[in-house]
Design an enzyme around this catalytic site. Structure first.
Site, PDB file in Angstrom:
ATOM      1  N   GLU A 138       2.294   5.821   7.700  1.00  0.00           N
ATOM      2  CA  GLU A 138       3.641   5.965   7.141  1.00  0.00           C
ATOM      3  C   GLU A 138       4.416   7.085   7.830  1.00  0.00           C
ATOM      4  O   GLU A 138       5.630   6.972   8.040  1.00  0.00           O
ATOM      5  CB  GLU A 138       3.568   6.215   5.626  1.00  0.00           C
ATOM      6  N   GLY A 185       0.820  -1.198   0.000  1.00  0.00           N
ATOM      7  CA  GLY A 185       0.000   0.000   0.000  1.00  0.00           C
ATOM      8  C   GLY A 185       0.853   1.247   0.000  1.00  0.00           C
ATOM      9  O   GLY A 185       0.583   2.216  -0.701  1.00  0.00           O
ATOM     10  N   ALA A 186       1.921   1.208   0.814  1.00  0.00           N
ATOM     11  CA  ALA A 186       2.837   2.347   0.907  1.00  0.00           C
ATOM     12  C   ALA A 186       4.118   1.884   1.585  1.00  0.00           C
ATOM     13  O   ALA A 186       4.175   0.795   2.164  1.00  0.00           O
ATOM     14  CB  ALA A 186       2.200   3.486   1.694  1.00  0.00           C
ATOM     15  N   GLU A 220       7.521   3.499   3.964  1.00  0.00           N
ATOM     16  CA  GLU A 220       7.901   4.638   4.794  1.00  0.00           C
ATOM     17  C   GLU A 220       9.311   5.145   4.594  1.00  0.00           C
ATOM     18  O   GLU A 220       9.891   5.724   5.527  1.00  0.00           O
ATOM     19  CB  GLU A 220       7.724   4.260   6.263  1.00  0.00           C
TER      20      GLU A 220
END
Length: 873
Positions: free
Chosen positions: A313, A276-277, A279
């Site tokens: 994140e 999804g993402a 960091e």
């Protein structure tokens, strides 16, 4: 490669302190060249250096003391199996000296969404590319030779040589740019803080951006420049994420007591992205649907997902980046904390969303569901082989971890807990930490020996169910045992005694008087104070990580308490969730669950309906091939008919967020179940939307819902083609997602096959296979076709996704929608001669879920049949 405490890690003979890396990506040939200088400390006499490299060819290597002559390596040996390169030099370097290692290398801009890779997109009918990175957990070694372990931190100077018309980004701000001729320029970035390799990032592409800055009030007086980068033309769809990120960075700097340490924070929407993402410090990367939102054309569901993902994140900038886990055993320190803190921030920024109650229905239940399997794992899970790392990025590390943090925070008090967190972050900033380091900081702040009672939650698999009996009107007998969804537990599996805060509510408003009552043995008796209307409940506000099994009479009384509005929203959610889980395991009867749900016919809270929908979906999913399937759908229609009529189809400007979400949800539940009025209205609006191009006929919040309803109830090739065209032409990421997911709900065999073939075609990005597979898994008519398709295309799927392990695991989990022991045997037979090393956990969890479902059906088939008949369905 050596083995230390069973971890496969690099030898400790040398350690890097600084990398100076220059990379030149070629977006036409999909390769890159690089050279780097690594400052090393020599810890033991050696002339051999081993470091990580994967799909990288080291062309040359030199080693020398500082300000001294360097020597070429006499041999460069690549070990593909271990993803290492061994460099041997002509002379030995003594322990204690400092040296520089010079490397020249080449690599591949792969299309696997890992390492340094290429991402593609269409622009004016032409396919174009950008280069980006995804290094967690062990993929930095695909971009540059390095010591690719979280505890081996260093500083980094990154330089990119890129086409002059493209944007170059990395973790830090640009400090210089100069022309290189041949339409290229050199972009140098500032030196990073000391950090782990998996957090390094760089991107090259034709990007635009919008920007804002924090005030700096909470950040030591230093404003942080925040930008959202997208493909050109999409910049404004990053406006919502930009607003959230500025507010969130301000909040975190204050609540953690440590300023965000970088001068900028970039967020980038990537067309091809596995997770999804991610960091990366100062350069956070996202799937487009996880960061871009159009207030005029997006589904409101994605607004909350974006807000939470951004906050999660950004939480990592402290939890993971500033303070990093020692090894992947402690992954939950990154992900569990970022999950809890992400919810904390969303609650601060959007208090009207009631996000913590949503946590009870979503994250909390996902953690408990996975942890109710024998194939679950501890929060602190031993990780030895790199192939095991991706398999623990799951609901245990994220959601059970966050739930344990929430339980502890509730017990200590949020202010004390956060003070302990600040102590932990300050003590270990720019370093690495273990779970014990966190417990020590919390103990120092609270004055309580945290480790003594909370370590059991991170080191043992599972959680308890509390069985409550009533030997007398004012006495409770409470016993604990491990909860398993199978309902069958061997004595050796039930030896853990958990520390369990009971959080008893007696309905008088004084439940806090019983907040500190804790169960620390297998069984105890408890006298209750005066109660209101013979009322009590355990685990008030559902902050404890356990389920409660009441006697049937008490469950019925709690159902009556729902009608009297005596339970908070989170308690109503938890009551339904526990009843559903206990029916599955056999601790309770499914008829008891259905009787309880009947009491919610006047319920109007979105989050409660989320949970009711989950439990009814579980039930209908298991009964999908049974004669009573349609009767269960009729019960759903009957339950919702009044609420659907009351809410209607029109979205009003003064609707609050939860009302907006409730309307979409009840239309979906009733429509899928076959409510005639809802189905007819969905068809009418779909026709206006498609044939008459009436954008107002379908609000963006219900477009995906209506697509599904139309396909489930009589939709044919014409409707399928229309939705497929929406998917192909939609400009908004979330609208592409809802259309692609809806295609999986086709009922006709030929359309199911088209949806299956589409999922692996060039028309669907590899990252997006999860969307049609989600629809096909939910669709009772296509489950068996989906499994046949996976078997027939196994070689293609394995080759495509063996390096994208989170997606690979998602594909495997699409198998757990069956409900028979024959299906278990079929799946086991298929995989018995396959290499399942990278998917062993999700495979075993899927098989166990099928066993649970099959046992539930076998046990309660007649119970459900009788209940439906007795209730007129």
């Amino acid at each position: 490669m050596t083995t230390t405490d069973d971890h496969q890690v690099l030898p400790k003979i040398v350690r890097p302190t600084h990398y100076d890396i220059t990379l030149t990506p070629d977006l036409k040939e999909f390769v890159f060249t690089g050279h780097e200088t690594i400052n090393l400390d020599i810890n033991e006499d050696t002339k051999v250096i081993i470091l990580n490299a994967n799909e990288i060819e080291v062309k040359s290597a030199k080693l020398g003391k500082l300000n001294s002559e360097s020597h070429d390596a006499v041999s460069i040996e690549h070990d593909e199996a271990k993803s290492t390169v061994k460099l041997t030099f002509p002379e030995e370097y003594p322990a204690g000296c400092k040296v520089k290692l010079y490397l020249e290398f080449t690599g591949i801009l792969n299309d696997k969404m890992v390492g340094f890779y290429r991402s593609s997109y269409e622009e004016n009918g032409e396919k174009r590319y950008m280069a980006t990175t995804q290094f967690e957990a062990t993929e930095a070694r695909r971009a540059f030779p390095c010591w690719d372990e979280p505890a081996i931190k260093a500083t980094f100077d990154i330089t990119l040589i890129v086409p002059s018309d493209l944007v170059a980004l990395s973790n830090m701000n640009v400090i210089s740019e100069k022309s290189q001729g041949n339409d290229k320029r050199e972009v140098k970035f500032a030196t990073t803080p000391i950090m782990s390799t998996y957090l390094v990032a760089f991107i090259v592409g034709d990007l635009g951006y919008i920007e804002d800055s924090t005030s700096g009030v909470q950040n030591g007086g230093k404003p942080v420049l925040v930008r959202v980068y997208t493909l050109k033309g999409n910049e404004e769809t990053g406006r919502f994420a930009l607003r959230v990120s500025v507010d969130c960075l301000e909040y975190f700097a204050g609540v953690f007591g440590i300023p965000y340490p970088l001068p900028k924070c970039d967020m980038v929407a990537i067309p091809d992205f596995e997770a999804g993402a991610m960091e990366n410090w100062g350069l956070i990367t996202y799937r487009t649907a996880a960061v871009l939102f159009d207030p005029n054309a997006s589904d409101a569901r994605f607004k909350q997902r974006i807000a939470y993902t951004v906050c999660h994140e950004l939480a990592h900038q402290w939890f993971g980046n500033l303070v990093t886990m020692e090894w992947w055993d402690h992954l939950w320190l990154n992900e569990g904390f970022a999950t809890w803190v992400g919810y904390l921030a969303v609650d601060k920024i959007f208090p009207d969303w009631d996000i913590w109650t949503q946590f009870v229905s979503e994250a909390f239940q996902r953690g408990l569901q996975l942890d109710s399997l024998k194939s679950s794992h501890q929060i602190e899970v031993p990780v030895n082989d790199p192939s095991e790392i991706s398999q623990i990025f799951d609901a245990i590390s994220y959601y059970k971890g966050a739930s344990v943090i929430r339980m502890l925070s509730n017990y200590l008090g949020e202010n004390v807990f956060l003070a302990g967190v600040r102590r932990y972050l300050k003590k270990h900033e720019y370093g690495n930490a273990s779970t014990n380091d966190l417990w020590n900081s919390l103990a120092e702040e609270s004055g309580k020996d945290i480790s003594e009672f909370i370590s059991i939650w991170t080191r043992k698999v599972g959680y308890p169910v509390l069985t409550v009996t009533e030997p007398s009107p004012d006495t409770l007998n409470i016993s604990q045992s491990r909860f398993l969804s199978t309902g069958v537990i061997d004595p050796e599996e039930d030896i853990t005694i958990w520390w369990v805060p009971l959080n008893i509510d007696v309905g008088t408003g004084n439940y806090k008087d019983l907040k500190d009552v804790v169960l620390t043995q297998k069984e105890k008796s408890l006298n209750l104070p005066n109660r209101h209307e013979d009322f009590y409940q355990l685990n008030s506000r559902k902050t404890g990580v356990y389920r409660v099994n009441y006697i049937p009479e008490r469950l019925a009384k709690l159902g009556q308490a729902v009608k009297k509005d005596m339970l908070e929203t989170s308690d109503r959610v938890g009551l339904v969730a526990d009843a559903g889980a206990l029916a599955i395991s056999g601790h309770g009867k499914t008829s008891g669950l259905l009787n309880l749900i009947k009491e919610f016919d006047k319920e109007e809270q979105y989050i409660v309906w989320m949970e009711i929908n989950t439990r009814l979906s579980d039930l209908t999913s298991v009964w999908f091939e049974q004669p009573d399937y349609q009767s269960l759908l009729s019960f759903q229609c009957n339950l919702l008919s009044k609420l659907v009529h009351k809410l209607g189809w029109e979205y009003k400007s003064d609707d609050d967020y939860l009302t907006t979400m409730l309307r979409s949800l009840v239309i979906k539940i009733a429509g899928r179940a076959g409510d005639k009025d809802v189905v007819n209205e969905a068809r009418r609006r779909f026709k206006l939307f498609i044939s008459d191009n009436d954008e107002n006929a379908l609000h963006p919040n219900i477009r995906g819902v209506v697509y599904e309803i139309v396909l489930i109830h009589g939709g044919g090739e014409e409707e399928f083609e229309a939705i497929l065209n929406i998917y192909k032409t939609a400009k908004i990421a979330d609208q592409k997602v809802v259309a692609l997911t809806a295609l999986g709900h086709a009922q006709q065999e030929k359309l199911i096959q088209r949806a299956l073939e589409l999922s692996i075609s060039d028309n669907v990005k590899s990252q997006d296979i999860i969307y049609p597979f989600t629809g096909l898994k939910e669709n009772c008519k296509s489950r068996r076709a989906l499994w046949s398709f996976i078997k027939q295309n196994w070689e293609l799927i394995q080759n495509r996704y063996q390096h994208s392990l989170s997606l690979f695991g998602h594909i495997i989990k699409s198998l757990d929608s069956f409900s028979s022991f024959d299906d278990i045997r079929d799946i086991e037979d298929f995989f018995k001669d396959k290499n399942t090393k990278e998917i062993e956990r999700p495979l075993q969890q899927s098989l166990e879920n099928i066993r649970v479902r099959a046992a539930w059906l076998s046990r309660d088939k007649k119970d459900v049949e009788d209940w439906l008949r007795n209730n007129g369905f």
